[in-house]
Design an enzyme around this catalytic site. Structure first.
Site: not given
Length: 482
Positions: A178, A231-232, A236, A253, A287, A386
């Site tokens: 995806k 992703g975030s 996650g 990650e 990131c 972040e």
């Protein structure tokens, strides 16, 4: 670049088709509609997983050499389409062409690296395990874990995909990918290259769509053996919760809030360049951004003068401008999110040194000036969270121990950078930092041979290197009575 009005967003069991979900794809530099991708939903996910499950019966039995040959075909296909892929990256993501070139080269290197690892698997498929008893023998087998779901973000299209897809195929897994609904165009072209690589149908499947329509059912599907997500942290957590329903493997990650530590004896010119690279590359949408810059008291004033001057000279422009240094943020939502961080930082008492606004000569597009803050409160979101935009916070420190404590005072632990002329100091600080990767006097170079991932809430598991391959393998021991 010219695009068709609509594009098929499903590649399932070796066939392209259009789904019912209409995804508008925007050029972030112009805010113009590039095309509409017809993506999928839960029914498309179900079809893709079914195709991958059937294909796994044969693909899992292939040799490492056979899989390696196909990975090399993919690498060569990317190499042959390099210029076109670069243009897709810049058009869809907003990054400059020179950054897009780095991305495409990374994709090539990753597929070639895992082709080499795949070719070495046959010789060590079964390895002897020494035992303390002569009455038994044991052997170790590494086998593909099954059908895997890969969910990738928008900041590095194709790159994050390669980091997951190449080791998954090398291990003998079948895949449902995806891509981000924000940047599907480079991923669709990569899928076209994969479709022409000789890979059997059903081994690789792609379903474009939103997280709710595609990511959620993919994570929860009981036929999926493992989900690998980048992703975030917020998403996650949702992926992990969905995966927990069927107790499947998960690799995550996630975020970072990383530091650049500039010691008293640092080369200031180098420190300034590394600060700009760590904070403004990809418009800070990474990131690994070293958005917290820690500089020794003795050199802090001079460093800040030089950093401000360099940041104000950075050319923010259209990604295809030959003199561009920083491109656009990826979309309006991200642009507004970063502006919100800047506003809240000012309200919290942080001092704006430069930037913080749209460049005067760019009335359209999601462009933002390189932004630098000082006097940022340690408990503010600007310092702790972040940002994912071109925003740097600078703080001075009195001692090495204080710098290390400030760097480690975070829920994240992805990367860090250290600038010093003293090799002993560099190693000492690197060893004390709670981060998965530390650069010493170096830009943020990444090699397929070294692991990617971090401590604390930055990661579960590691990508790249042999660890990336192991993430898609199961361990089996066979013990025999003699």
């Amino acid at each position: 670049m010219n695009f068709p009005t609509t594009l098929d967003g499903l590649y399932i069991n070796g066939q392209w088709s259009a789904g019912r979900e209409h995804l508008r794809v925007i050029n972030p530099a112009t805010e113009a509609l590039l095309t509409t991708v017809n993506g999928g939903d839960e029914s498309a996910v179900n079809q893709a997983v079914a195709a991958a499950t059937e294909a796994f019966k044969g693909w899992s039995k292939t040799t490492g050499a056979e899989r390696g040959a196909i990975l090399r075909n993919i690498a060569n296909g990317v190499r042959n389409g390099r210029e076109h892929l670069m243009k897709l990256q810049s058009s869809n993501n907003g990054k400059p062409q020179f950054e897009a070139g780095i991305d495409v080269d990374d994709v090539i290197a990753t597929f070639e690296y895992y082709a080499e690892l795949a070719e070495g698997l046959d010789a060590k498929l079964d390895s002897n395990v020494p035992l303390p008893s002569d009455d038994f023998s044991a052997r170790l087998r590494r086998e593909p874990c099954g059908v895997v779901g890969l969910i990738v973000p928008w900041n590095f299209p194709m790159v994050t995909t390669a980091w997951k897809l190449a080791p998954a195929l090398a291990a003998g897994c079948c895949v449902v990918l995806k891509p981000s609904e924000v940047t599907p165009l480079p991923e669709l072209e990569l899928a076209t290259i994969i479709a022409e690589s000789g890979l059997p149908k059903g081994v690789f499947n792609l379903v474009c769509g939103t997280g709710l329509a595609v990511g959620a059912p993919l994570s929860a599907d009981p036929r999926i053996a493992k989900v690998s997500f980048t992703g975030s942290n917020a998403v996650g957590v949702q992926v992990m919760q969905r995966a927990a329903e069927t107790v499947k493997g998960v690799s995550l990650e996630l975020g970072g809030k990383s530091s650049l530590l500039i010691l008293e004896d640092a080369d200031l010119d180098l420190a300034v360049e590394l600060a700009c690279g760590g904070g403004f590359f990809n418009a800070g949408q990474m990131c690994s951004a070293t958005s917290r810059v820690l500089v020794a008291d003795e050199i802090a004033d001079e460093f800040l003068i030089r950093l401000k001057a360099r940041a104000e000279k950075i050319r923010v422009a259209d990604p295809f401008d030959p003199e561009v240094e920083m491109g656009a943020l990826v979309n309006q939502a991200q642009y507004q999110r970063v502006l919100g961080h800047i506003d809240r930082g000012l309200s919290a008492g942080a001092k704006l040194i430069c930037g913080g606004n749209r460049p005067a000569d760019l009335p359209r597009g999601y462009f933002l000036q390189p932004t630098i803050f000082t006097e940022v409160p340690l408990d503010s979101a600007l310092w702790c969270e972040e940002i994912f935009g071109p925003v740097i916070c600078v703080r001075s420190f009195a001692t090495e121990a204080e710098a290390i404590a400030l760097a480690n005072d975070s829920q994240f632990g992805l990367v860090a950078s250290v600038v010093t002329r003293n090799a002993e100091s560099a190693d000492r600080v690197a060893n004390a930092l709670q981060a998965g990767l530390v650069w010493l006097n170096a830009p943020q170079v990444i090699f397929p041979q070294t692991a990617w991932g971090g401590y604390k809430q930055s990661s579960i598991g590691r990508e790249l290197g042999p660890w990336g391959l192991a993430a898609f393998q199961e361990i089996k021991h066979v013990i025999r009575a003699l």
